[in-house]
Scaffold this active site. Structure first.
Site: not given
Ligand code: NAD
Length: 292
Positions: A96, A52, A119
């Site tokens: 994460q 990312k 997200d």
């Protein structure tokens, strides 16, 4: 059989985003900025976060990776999230997953400001998605939609079988494929661990989206001729054929399923890179809405 090339398609998307960033640069404005928090030493999580970060560099975004040891308390993590929520220089924030057991993933997900939740996991954004309202669509399902769209695959009226009902892939995917939209307008069957005789459903499917995390689960005998197969699974398995000693396997037994398909995604190089492209798109969207 046409291979749905996630590497190629995600590169196209990244090039388009990089062009946008160049335009922003020319105005002298600050650049889109993604913050990623990672807790602990999970090898797969580290790989995803590094990918990312690299993708942000490629398109010209600013990125900040904040690493915490496994021992960080839930309170301290929530405090950091609040601080980033209040930082006007950061557009998108993701934490994460998975997190260590002593930290509630639900609390963390709900702590992220919905307008920075690139997200798309916050219940407000999930709710907006279900009502077809503008929002951040969660990155993996969004990446799959973009892959379908870029290949011009017709979806209306088709029967889509989604295998797996997780909050981050299967559940949102099933909702998105049923929405009155393109890609969408399919008749959806959502299969999961309690589904009996799963094969009767997959054999009826025009589109199968496999997201269960069991390597090579979907076999040729479970797929009808001409089906479109999207393989979300990524499992690291030991391998004597690679230098690293491991390889990635999808949820589809690719060698035997692919000859029956009209379209299929490979693993790696299918859904994985599309997930990152979708995350970048969401971050750019967050940047524009934060700067309106
Ligand atoms: P999860 O473990 O949270 O959910 C798995 C789902 O599969 C569950 O809903 C469960 O009901 C269902 N399931 C389990 N066994 C089943 C069976 N025998 N038959 C039918 N359904 C069954 O997993 P997840 O987070 O949704 O991830 C699924 C896979 O996708 C994993 O391999 C993960 O690594 C991968 N993944 C890939 C990406 C990407 O970017 N490519 C992103 C997220 C997840």
């Amino acid at each position: 059989m046409i291979l749905l090339d996630g590497n190629k398609t995600s590169t196209e998307i990244k090039n388009e985003i990089a062009q946008e960033v160049l335009k922003i640069k020319e105005t002298g404005a600050r650049l889109p900025h993604l913050a990623v928090i990672i807790v602990g030493e999970n090898g797969a999580s580290k790989t995803y976060v590094a990918a990312k970060e690299k993708a942000c560099q490629v398109v010209g975004f600013q990125s900040t990776v904040i690493e915490y040891p496994e021992s960080i308390s839930e309170t301290d993590l929530l405090k950091k999230i609040k601080e980033i929520n209040e930082n006007a220089e950061i557009d998108g924030l993701l934490v994460q997953l998975p997190l260590p057991k002593h930290i509630s993933e639900t609390k963390v997900t709900e702590a992220i400001a919905p307008e920075k939740d690139v997200d798309g996991f916050h219940p407000i954004n999930v709710g907006r998605m279900t009502q077809n309202l503008p929002t951040f669509l969660s990155a993996t399902p969004n990446g799959i939609l973009q892959l379908i769209e870029r290949y011009g695959i017709e979806t209306a009226g088709k029967h889509c079988v989604v295998i797996g009902r997780s909050n981050i892939v299967g559940m949102p995917m099933s909702i998105l494929m049923a929405r009155k939209a393109y890609p969408g307008n399919t008749t959806v069957t959502l299969c999961h661990s309690q589904t009996k005789d799963l094969k009767t459903f997959t054999l009826q499917a025009d589109i199968i989206i496999a997201a269960l995390g069991i390597p090579e689960f979907l076999k040729a005998e479970m797929v009808k001729e001409g089906a479109i197969v999207i393989d979300v699974g990524i499992t690291r398995v030991k391998s004597e054929q690679t230098k690293s000693g491991w390889k990635l396997l999808g949820d589809v037994k690719f060698d035997e399923v692919s000859p029956k398909c009209s379209y299929i995604t490979p693993v790696p190089g299918g859904v994985g890179p599309m997930t990152i492209a979708a995350l970048l798109k969401n971050t750019l969207q967050a940047y524009y809405s934060n700067n309106q």
